[in-house]
Design a protein around this motif. Structure first.
Motif, PDB file in Angstrom:
ATOM      1  N   MET A 185      42.069   4.795  10.909  1.00 21.45           N
ATOM      2  CA  MET A 185      42.961   5.278   9.606  1.00 21.45           C
ATOM      3  C   MET A 185      44.134   5.781   9.883  1.00 21.45           C
ATOM      4  SD  MET A 185      42.550   6.758   7.008  1.00 21.45           S
ATOM      5  CE  MET A 185      43.472   7.583   5.271  1.00 21.45           C
ATOM      6  N   ASN A 186      44.032   6.510  11.805  1.00 18.26           N
ATOM      7  CA  ASN A 186      45.079   6.781  12.144  1.00 18.26           C
ATOM      8  C   ASN A 186      46.867   6.099  11.833  1.00 18.26           C
ATOM      9  OD1 ASN A 186      44.342   9.331  12.839  1.00 18.26           O
ATOM     10  ND2 ASN A 186      43.949   8.874  14.662  1.00 18.26           N
ATOM     11  N   SER A 187      45.554   4.530  11.867  1.00 17.07           N
ATOM     12  CA  SER A 187      47.181   3.415  11.148  1.00 17.07           C
ATOM     13  C   SER A 187      47.422   3.608  10.963  1.00 17.07           C
ATOM     14  CB  SER A 187      46.547   2.262  12.569  1.00 17.07           C
ATOM     15  OG  SER A 187      45.078   1.403  11.463  1.00 17.07           O
ATOM     16  N   ILE A 188      47.610   3.806   9.388  1.00 18.87           N
ATOM     17  CA  ILE A 188      47.745   3.760   8.235  1.00 18.87           C
ATOM     18  C   ILE A 188      48.554   5.320   8.106  1.00 18.87           C
ATOM     19  CG2 ILE A 188      46.801   1.688   7.210  1.00 18.87           C
ATOM     20  CD1 ILE A 188      45.497   3.877   5.797  1.00 18.87           C
ATOM     21  N   THR A 189      47.935   6.155   8.493  1.00 20.54           N
ATOM     22  CA  THR A 189      48.548   7.011   8.257  1.00 20.54           C
ATOM     23  C   THR A 189      49.605   7.802   8.943  1.00 20.54           C
ATOM     24  OG1 THR A 189      46.864   8.567   9.182  1.00 20.54           O
ATOM     25  CG2 THR A 189      46.381   8.697   7.287  1.00 20.54           C
ATOM     26  N   LEU A 217      52.075  12.410   6.259  1.00 16.95           N
ATOM     27  CA  LEU A 217      50.331  12.572   6.127  1.00 16.95           C
ATOM     28  C   LEU A 217      49.985  14.283   6.908  1.00 16.95           C
ATOM     29  CD1 LEU A 217      49.379  12.410   3.424  1.00 16.95           C
ATOM     30  CD2 LEU A 217      48.228  10.260   4.775  1.00 16.95           C
ATOM     31  N   LEU A 218      50.252  13.372   7.788  1.00 14.61           N
ATOM     32  CA  LEU A 218      49.096  14.339   8.778  1.00 14.61           C
ATOM     33  C   LEU A 218      50.159  15.822   8.887  1.00 14.61           C
ATOM     34  CD1 LEU A 218      48.037  14.805  10.798  1.00 14.61           C
ATOM     35  CD2 LEU A 218      48.811  13.986  12.987  1.00 14.61           C
ATOM     36  N   MET A 219      51.657  16.007   8.780  1.00 14.30           N
ATOM     37  CA  MET A 219      52.014  17.082   8.657  1.00 14.30           C
ATOM     38  C   MET A 219      51.810  17.662   7.465  1.00 14.30           C
ATOM     39  SD  MET A 219      56.395  17.956   8.666  1.00 14.30           S
ATOM     40  CE  MET A 219      56.502  17.072  10.416  1.00 14.30           C
ATOM     41  N   MET A 220      51.681  17.559   6.374  1.00  7.53           N
ATOM     42  CA  MET A 220      51.072  18.130   4.910  1.00  7.53           C
ATOM     43  C   MET A 220      49.590  18.286   4.831  1.00  7.53           C
ATOM     44  SD  MET A 220      52.661  15.401   1.992  1.00  7.53           S
ATOM     45  CE  MET A 220      53.002  14.149   2.863  1.00  7.53           C
ATOM     46  N   GLU A 221      49.145  17.499   6.346  1.00  7.02           N
ATOM     47  CA  GLU A 221      47.272  18.141   6.157  1.00  7.02           C
ATOM     48  C   GLU A 221      47.046  19.016   7.030  1.00  7.02           C
ATOM     49  OE1 GLU A 221      43.531  16.655   8.629  1.00  7.02           O
ATOM     50  OE2 GLU A 221      45.282  14.690   8.051  1.00  7.02           O
ATOM     51  N   ARG A 222      47.722  19.426   7.872  1.00  7.30           N
ATOM     52  CA  ARG A 222      48.456  20.272   9.097  1.00  7.30           C
ATOM     53  C   ARG A 222      48.703  21.967   8.157  1.00  7.30           C
ATOM     54  NH1 ARG A 222      44.953  20.196  11.400  1.00  7.30           N
ATOM     55  NH2 ARG A 222      45.361  22.296  11.938  1.00  7.30           N
ATOM     56  N   SER A 223      49.344  21.751   7.129  1.00  9.06           N
ATOM     57  CA  SER A 223      49.409  22.870   5.927  1.00  9.06           C
ATOM     58  C   SER A 223      48.701  22.609   5.338  1.00  9.06           C
ATOM     59  CB  SER A 223      51.367  21.821   4.617  1.00  9.06           C
ATOM     60  OG  SER A 223      52.479  21.943   5.609  1.00  9.06           O
ATOM     61  N   MET A 224      48.336  22.055   4.708  1.00  8.19           N
ATOM     62  CA  MET A 224      47.411  22.713   4.121  1.00  8.19           C
ATOM     63  C   MET A 224      46.520  23.321   4.368  1.00  8.19           C
ATOM     64  SD  MET A 224      47.830  21.567   0.872  1.00  8.19           S
ATOM     65  CE  MET A 224      45.869  22.153  -0.010  1.00  8.19           C
ATOM     66  N   ASP A 225      45.864  23.293   5.307  1.00  7.16           N
ATOM     67  CA  ASP A 225      44.601  23.985   6.599  1.00  7.16           C
ATOM     68  C   ASP A 225      45.690  24.836   6.916  1.00  7.16           C
ATOM     69  OD1 ASP A 225      43.148  22.072   6.896  1.00  7.16           O
ATOM     70  OD2 ASP A 225      44.137  21.275   9.136  1.00  7.16           O
ATOM     71  N   ILE A 264      50.610  15.217  -1.303  1.00 10.10           N
ATOM     72  CA  ILE A 264      50.097  13.826  -0.587  1.00 10.10           C
ATOM     73  C   ILE A 264      49.826  13.358  -0.825  1.00 10.10           C
ATOM     74  CG2 ILE A 264      47.739  13.976   0.278  1.00 10.10           C
ATOM     75  CD1 ILE A 264      47.565  17.156   1.120  1.00 10.10           C
ATOM     76  N   SER A 265      49.222  13.390  -2.442  1.00 11.40           N
ATOM     77  CA  SER A 265      48.853  12.149  -4.201  1.00 11.40           C
ATOM     78  C   SER A 265      49.901  11.022  -3.542  1.00 11.40           C
ATOM     79  CB  SER A 265      48.882  12.835  -4.836  1.00 11.40           C
ATOM     80  OG  SER A 265      47.455  13.781  -4.989  1.00 11.40           O
ATOM     81  N   THR A 266      50.984  11.843  -3.825  1.00 11.06           N
ATOM     82  CA  THR A 266      52.368  10.497  -4.024  1.00 11.06           C
ATOM     83  C   THR A 266      52.373   9.712  -2.927  1.00 11.06           C
ATOM     84  OG1 THR A 266      53.304  11.647  -5.025  1.00 11.06           O
ATOM     85  CG2 THR A 266      54.189  10.213  -3.925  1.00 11.06           C
ATOM     86  N   ASP A 267      51.959  10.183  -1.545  1.00 11.46           N
ATOM     87  CA  ASP A 267      52.265   9.157   0.191  1.00 11.46           C
ATOM     88  C   ASP A 267      50.609   8.560  -0.063  1.00 11.46           C
ATOM     89  OD1 ASP A 267      54.319  10.167   1.233  1.00 11.46           O
ATOM     90  OD2 ASP A 267      53.446  10.791   2.641  1.00 11.46           O
ATOM     91  N   LEU A 268      50.009   9.090  -0.652  1.00  7.89           N
ATOM     92  CA  LEU A 268      48.536   7.938  -0.774  1.00  7.89           C
ATOM     93  C   LEU A 268      48.518   7.342  -2.260  1.00  7.89           C
ATOM     94  CD1 LEU A 268      45.779  10.576  -0.279  1.00  7.89           C
ATOM     95  CD2 LEU A 268      46.499   9.125   1.260  1.00  7.89           C
ATOM     96  N   ALA A 269      49.408   7.033  -2.952  1.00  8.85           N
ATOM     97  CA  ALA A 269      49.909   5.542  -4.347  1.00  8.85           C
ATOM     98  C   ALA A 269      50.173   4.830  -3.576  1.00  8.85           C
ATOM     99  CB  ALA A 269      49.798   7.354  -4.624  1.00  8.85           C
ATOM    100  N   LEU A 270      51.527   5.324  -2.642  1.00  9.44           N
ATOM    101  CA  LEU A 270      52.731   4.654  -1.691  1.00  9.44           C
ATOM    102  C   LEU A 270      51.573   3.501  -1.052  1.00  9.44           C
ATOM    103  CD1 LEU A 270      55.783   6.720  -1.316  1.00  9.44           C
ATOM    104  CD2 LEU A 270      55.369   5.152  -2.605  1.00  9.44           C
ATOM    105  N   ILE A 271      50.547   4.139  -0.223  1.00 11.35           N
ATOM    106  CA  ILE A 271      49.856   3.504   0.868  1.00 11.35           C
ATOM    107  C   ILE A 271      48.903   2.499  -0.500  1.00 11.35           C
ATOM    108  CG2 ILE A 271      48.323   3.991   2.497  1.00 11.35           C
ATOM    109  CD1 ILE A 271      49.145   6.074   3.601  1.00 11.35           C
ATOM    110  N   ARG A 272      47.995   3.133  -1.022  1.00 11.57           N
ATOM    111  CA  ARG A 272      47.278   2.346  -2.012  1.00 11.57           C
ATOM    112  C   ARG A 272      48.129   1.367  -2.233  1.00 11.57           C
ATOM    113  NH1 ARG A 272      44.911   5.975  -4.524  1.00 11.57           N
ATOM    114  NH2 ARG A 272      46.156   6.782  -6.207  1.00 11.57           N
ATOM    115  N   THR A 273      49.390   0.659  -2.944  1.00 11.90           N
ATOM    116  CA  THR A 273      50.499   0.424  -3.341  1.00 11.90           C
ATOM    117  C   THR A 273      50.402  -0.760  -2.277  1.00 11.90           C
ATOM    118  OG1 THR A 273      51.408   2.054  -4.929  1.00 11.90           O
ATOM    119  CG2 THR A 273      52.533  -0.714  -5.371  1.00 11.90           C
ATOM    120  N   ALA A 274      50.984   0.096  -1.601  1.00 10.71           N
ATOM    121  CA  ALA A 274      50.974  -1.300  -0.109  1.00 10.71           C
ATOM    122  C   ALA A 274      50.177  -2.270   0.468  1.00 10.71           C
ATOM    123  CB  ALA A 274      51.577  -0.070   0.685  1.00 10.71           C
ATOM    124  N   ILE A 275      48.924  -1.757   0.020  1.00  8.20           N
ATOM    125  CA  ILE A 275      47.486  -2.182   0.460  1.00  8.20           C
ATOM    126  C   ILE A 275      47.032  -2.890  -0.602  1.00  8.20           C
ATOM    127  CG2 ILE A 275      44.824  -1.720   0.522  1.00  8.20           C
ATOM    128  CD1 ILE A 275      45.214   0.857   1.489  1.00  8.20           C
TER     129      ILE A 275
END
Length: 127
Positions: free
Chosen positions: A1-5, A9-17, A113-124
């Motif tokens: 997962m690290n290769s596509i994040t 996205l990691l900063m937003m994950e830390r913010s949610m924590d 986070i949803s926006t970033d994941l939607a961009l990744i999903r679109t790219a995939i």
């Protein structure tokens, strides 16, 4: 997962924590609003986060990803604050406002986070 994040996205994950930890502390404070000698808990994150990022930017042994992954929220106790005669340090109104502010911040980060994941999903999908 690290290769596509990415670091964002990691900063937003830390913010949610951080926001989750902050919400837990606020809820503990509100649950103990009538407990004699209970002291208010508060959470800090920004200072430690900023210092880790600056250390990575200044070329220390940390790289940026390690700096982001290692950033942790810290729970403090306000020992010298008292809101009532029985030694309780919780201001229920202030804590309720902080709880609402925290919920709005969580909603904002989740939308990002949803926006970033939607961009990744679109790219995939290649669309």
């Amino acid at each position: 997962m690290n290769s596509i994040t990415n670091n964002t996205l990691l900063m937003m994950e830390r913010s949610m924590d951080f926001l989750w930890t902050k919400q837990t502390a606020i809820l503990d404070n509100l649950a103990n609003v009538e407990t004699p000698n209970y002291k208010t808990k508060y959470v800090t994150f920004e200072e430690a986060f900023r210092s880790r990022l600056q250390a990575a930017a200044n070329g220390s042994a940390l790289d940026m990803r390690d700096a982001l992954e290692g950033a942790q929220a810290t729970i403090h106790v306000a020992d010298n604050e008292t809101a009532r005669m029985d030694g309780n340090g919780v201001d229920a109104t202030e804590q309720s406002i902080e709880l609402a502010r925290n919920a709005l911040q969580q909603q904002h980060v989740m939308n990002a986070i949803s926006t970033d994941l939607a961009l990744i999903r679109t790219a995939i999908r290649g669309q």
